[in-house]
Design an enzyme around this catalytic site. Sequence first.
Site, PDB file in Angstrom:
ATOM      1  N   HIS A  35       0.848  -1.202   0.000  1.00 38.23           N
ATOM      2  CA  HIS A  35       0.000   0.000   0.000  1.00 38.23           C
ATOM      3  C   HIS A  35       0.880   1.246   0.000  1.00 38.23           C
ATOM      4  O   HIS A  35       1.972   1.259   0.576  1.00 38.23           O
ATOM      5  CB  HIS A  35      -0.910  -0.010   1.228  1.00 38.23           C
ATOM      6  CG  HIS A  35      -1.979   1.035   1.197  1.00 38.23           C
ATOM      7  ND1 HIS A  35      -1.732   2.352   1.515  1.00 38.23           N
ATOM      8  CD2 HIS A  35      -3.297   0.963   0.879  1.00 38.23           C
ATOM      9  CE1 HIS A  35      -2.856   3.041   1.396  1.00 38.23           C
ATOM     10  NE2 HIS A  35      -3.810   2.233   1.005  1.00 38.23           N
TER      11      HIS A  35
ATOM     12  N   GLU B 289      -3.455   2.397  -7.179  1.00 38.17           N
ATOM     13  CA  GLU B 289      -3.931   3.447  -6.282  1.00 38.17           C
ATOM     14  C   GLU B 289      -3.020   4.660  -6.402  1.00 38.17           C
ATOM     15  O   GLU B 289      -1.973   4.721  -5.762  1.00 38.17           O
ATOM     16  CB  GLU B 289      -3.972   2.944  -4.832  1.00 38.17           C
ATOM     17  CG  GLU B 289      -2.765   2.096  -4.410  1.00 38.17           C
ATOM     18  CD  GLU B 289      -2.517   2.147  -2.916  1.00 38.17           C
ATOM     19  OE1 GLU B 289      -3.440   2.460  -2.169  1.00 38.17           O
ATOM     20  OE2 GLU B 289      -1.373   1.892  -2.515  1.00 38.17           O
TER      21      GLU B 289
END
EC number: 5.3.1.1
Length: 249
Positions: free
Chosen positions: A86, A157
């Site tokens: 992430h 992302e």
Amino acid sequence: MNAGGQDACSLAVSVVEAARRSARVDVVICPPFTALAAAAHELWESKSAVMLGAQNMHPEPAGAFTGEISAPMLKDSGATWVILGHSERRQLFGETDEFIARKIAAAIRAELHPIACVGETLEEREAGKTLEVVERQTRAFLDELGKRPGFGVIAYEPVWAIGTGKVARPEDAQEVHAKIRELCASVSEELAASTRILYGGSVKADNAEGLLGQADVDGALVGGASLDASGFGKIIDSAERLAEAAERG
């Protein structure tokens, strides 16, 4: 670091209810470590198809890594998925492409489905380096995903869109997703066809359908909006409508 105790259980129950009307969409919830076992119990009690994931893990299965958590520990807690790489792990904790690839390999060995994240910063996007950055990050773990086509997923992302309210235009997301699909195809056509590529970055009920309707956007990695079961349910509904329409041709 949200909903780490009883709040996580209540949220899990609400998400289960919101997902019951969806028969074509896979739903995974990823609460903090402290809530994994309790959330797993709630999912089991409800006989729900909603799956459980963790937000991170260490690549080693055991050892003197105080404060870390291993793949076997996650499995013991009931998790079957794990988010790796992430942007916050990359940006705030200095995780490198190589370290993230080790995590992904460890997750696959442990039979945990990895959600492998990639994405560029605002500075990289403004410098026209989006595809270059995403390619570098993706290539670092592609061979690992290629060993088990379809077992893991990739999440694009863009860092500049996470928690900011900004969101990539559907056509911009599609451009990056198409590039990731092309990279998967460089390993094997099976990997390209079977890998689900998710978009993450301020996904909400009012923009989900436009993003999910793109040819190479297979789902969403939902952040802040997932803390509201009603809003999260609307995102699931958008995915369900699109899946149903695709079935009808």
